[in-house]
Design a protein around this motif. Structure first.
Motif, PDB file in Angstrom:
ATOM      1  N   LYS A  98       0.851  -1.187   0.000  1.00 45.47           N
ATOM      2  CA  LYS A  98       0.000   0.000   0.000  1.00 45.47           C
ATOM      3  C   LYS A  98       0.889   1.240   0.000  1.00 45.47           C
ATOM      4  O   LYS A  98       2.009   1.214   0.521  1.00 45.47           O
ATOM      5  N   PHE A  99       0.388   2.321  -0.586  1.00 40.07           N
ATOM      6  CA  PHE A  99       1.077   3.590  -0.416  1.00 40.07           C
ATOM      7  C   PHE A  99       0.927   4.002   1.046  1.00 40.07           C
ATOM      8  O   PHE A  99      -0.139   3.836   1.641  1.00 40.07           O
ATOM      9  N   ARG A 100       1.987   4.523   1.632  1.00 42.90           N
ATOM     10  CA  ARG A 100       1.941   4.900   3.049  1.00 42.90           C
ATOM     11  C   ARG A 100       1.018   6.092   3.236  1.00 42.90           C
ATOM     12  O   ARG A 100       1.173   7.128   2.601  1.00 42.90           O
ATOM     13  N   THR A 101       0.053   5.949   4.147  1.00 40.15           N
ATOM     14  CA  THR A 101      -0.907   7.015   4.430  1.00 40.15           C
ATOM     15  C   THR A 101      -0.803   7.521   5.870  1.00 40.15           C
ATOM     16  O   THR A 101      -1.464   8.485   6.227  1.00 40.15           O
ATOM     17  N   MET A 102       0.016   6.854   6.684  1.00 43.85           N
ATOM     18  CA  MET A 102       0.148   7.234   8.086  1.00 43.85           C
ATOM     19  C   MET A 102       1.533   7.805   8.384  1.00 43.85           C
ATOM     20  O   MET A 102       2.476   7.615   7.607  1.00 43.85           O
ATOM     21  N   VAL A 103       1.635   8.459   9.523  1.00 43.77           N
ATOM     22  CA  VAL A 103       2.936   8.943   9.977  1.00 43.77           C
ATOM     23  C   VAL A 103       3.845   7.743  10.216  1.00 43.77           C
ATOM     24  O   VAL A 103       3.376   6.615  10.417  1.00 43.77           O
ATOM     25  N   ARG A 104       5.131   7.951  10.221  1.00 44.21           N
ATOM     26  CA  ARG A 104       6.074   6.831  10.298  1.00 44.21           C
ATOM     27  C   ARG A 104       6.077   6.120  11.649  1.00 44.21           C
ATOM     28  O   ARG A 104       6.446   4.960  11.727  1.00 44.21           O
ATOM     29  N   ASP A 105       5.667   6.809  12.709  1.00 45.74           N
ATOM     30  CA  ASP A 105       5.611   6.166  14.030  1.00 45.74           C
ATOM     31  C   ASP A 105       4.164   5.854  14.400  1.00 45.74           C
ATOM     32  O   ASP A 105       3.733   6.047  15.530  1.00 45.74           O
ATOM     33  N   GLU A 146      -4.489   1.968  -2.288  1.00 44.48           N
ATOM     34  CA  GLU A 146      -4.569   0.525  -2.481  1.00 44.48           C
ATOM     35  C   GLU A 146      -4.088   0.069  -3.865  1.00 44.48           C
ATOM     36  O   GLU A 146      -4.022  -1.130  -4.128  1.00 44.48           O
ATOM     37  N   PHE A 147      -3.764   0.997  -4.730  1.00 47.99           N
ATOM     38  CA  PHE A 147      -3.328   0.628  -6.082  1.00 47.99           C
ATOM     39  C   PHE A 147      -2.153  -0.354  -6.106  1.00 47.99           C
ATOM     40  O   PHE A 147      -2.111  -1.256  -6.939  1.00 47.99           O
ATOM     41  N   PRO A 148      -1.152  -0.213  -5.190  1.00 47.85           N
ATOM     42  CA  PRO A 148      -0.033  -1.162  -5.224  1.00 47.85           C
ATOM     43  C   PRO A 148      -0.442  -2.620  -4.991  1.00 47.85           C
ATOM     44  O   PRO A 148       0.324  -3.531  -5.288  1.00 47.85           O
ATOM     45  N   GLN A 149      -1.662  -2.855  -4.480  1.00 49.90           N
ATOM     46  CA  GLN A 149      -2.116  -4.221  -4.284  1.00 49.90           C
ATOM     47  C   GLN A 149      -2.296  -4.967  -5.607  1.00 49.90           C
ATOM     48  O   GLN A 149      -2.373  -6.198  -5.624  1.00 49.90           O
ATOM     49  N   LEU A 150      -2.320  -4.226  -6.696  1.00 45.58           N
ATOM     50  CA  LEU A 150      -2.360  -4.873  -8.014  1.00 45.58           C
ATOM     51  C   LEU A 150      -1.126  -5.754  -8.201  1.00 45.58           C
ATOM     52  O   LEU A 150      -1.181  -6.773  -8.896  1.00 45.58           O
ATOM     53  N   LEU A 151      -0.015  -5.370  -7.565  1.00 45.65           N
ATOM     54  CA  LEU A 151       1.198  -6.189  -7.617  1.00 45.65           C
ATOM     55  C   LEU A 151       0.983  -7.513  -6.893  1.00 45.65           C
ATOM     56  O   LEU A 151       1.494  -8.552  -7.316  1.00 45.65           O
ATOM     57  N   ASN A 152       0.226  -7.475  -5.796  1.00 45.00           N
ATOM     58  CA  ASN A 152      -0.104  -8.710  -5.081  1.00 45.00           C
ATOM     59  C   ASN A 152      -0.957  -9.635  -5.940  1.00 45.00           C
ATOM     60  O   ASN A 152      -0.835 -10.860  -5.848  1.00 45.00           O
TER      61      ASN A 152
END
Length: 239
Positions: A98-105, A146-152
């Motif tokens: 997934k593209f990151r949508t949250m802060v890193r911590d 969620e677009f990167p899930q196409l790789l899954n």
């Protein structure tokens, strides 16, 4: 295809119970619809369409992938794409992209808010999640995250259409429908995505996954993809 959904007591309406006397792929056949889902022709057609359609979409969306990655990197740094552990077919652990949508911590932020942690542990989602970045909120509302899930899907870990990818702790909420869930590959699109998304209760989400297992067909997949696309455009039920 839209069914009225009520409380958890009636969530099995429309699911026909049959004796657990058969085993499919090592799992008990608890739903009449499993015979259709496990039909070799249906499975071969589903996998073939997954590869062809996902490959075409990935090529078309390549500019959006690049722009999204740049936007995340510029506004909030790296990583741009993250992996989440989810339950795959037959209970195998998979890593979905997934593209990151949250802060890193993000995990630390949740632990610092006991009330939010309790809400998340109950529903595995938050009505308002302070961990989500401004860029991330737009990505979620548009479903671009969620677009990167196409790789899954290309890798064979997911399908274009199927049940929601869940974490292991959620399996207990599926009760008698666990076998049905584990028999399927998680999907990028599904009945949940085109039936209210975040507006649905957890019991309704489970019922929708069980309904898909019972009624799965190539025509149903086509309808779900079209309805999910419309929901994405309207941002219907997005969080």
């Amino acid at each position: 295809m839209n069914r009225s959904l009520g409380s958890s007591d009636d969530r099995r309406v429309g699911v026909v119970e049959v004796p657990t006397s058969a085993v499919v792929d090592g799992l008990p056949e608890t739903h009449l619809g499993s015979r259709r889902y496990h039909n070799p022709l249906f499975r071969a057609t589903k996998r073939g369409l997954d590869i062809v359609i996902c490959s075409a979409i990935l090529l078309l969306l390549l500019p959006i992938f690049i722009l999204t990655a740049l936007a995340i990197a510029i506004t909030d740094g790296f990583p741009v794409i993250i992996r989440h552990k989810r339950v795959g077919q037959h209970g195998k652990e998979i890593q979905i992209f997934k593209f990151r949508t949250m802060v890193r911590d993000a995990d630390l932020v949740l632990k610092q808010h006991p009330g939010l942690m309790a809400e998340y542990e109950k529903n595995f989602k938050l009505d308002y999640d302070p961990r989500i970045t401004k860029m991330g909120r737009w990505l979620r509302q548009s479903s671009v995250d969620e677009f990167p899930q196409l790789l899954n899907v290309i890798r064979g870990e997911m399908s274009l259409v199927g049940p929601r990818p869940i974490v292991t702790a959620e399996l207990e909420k599926y009760g008698a429908d666990q076998d049905a869930y584990l028999a399927m590959k998680p999907g990028c699109a599904g009945l949940w995505q085109c039936s209210g998304r975040s507006r649905t209760t957890y019991d309704q989400r489970v019922a929708l996954d069980a309904q898909y297992y019972q009624e799965a067909s190539t025509w149903m997949d086509a309808q779900i993809i079209c309805r999910t696309f419309i929901s994405m455009i309207k941002r219907d039920g997005a969080c």
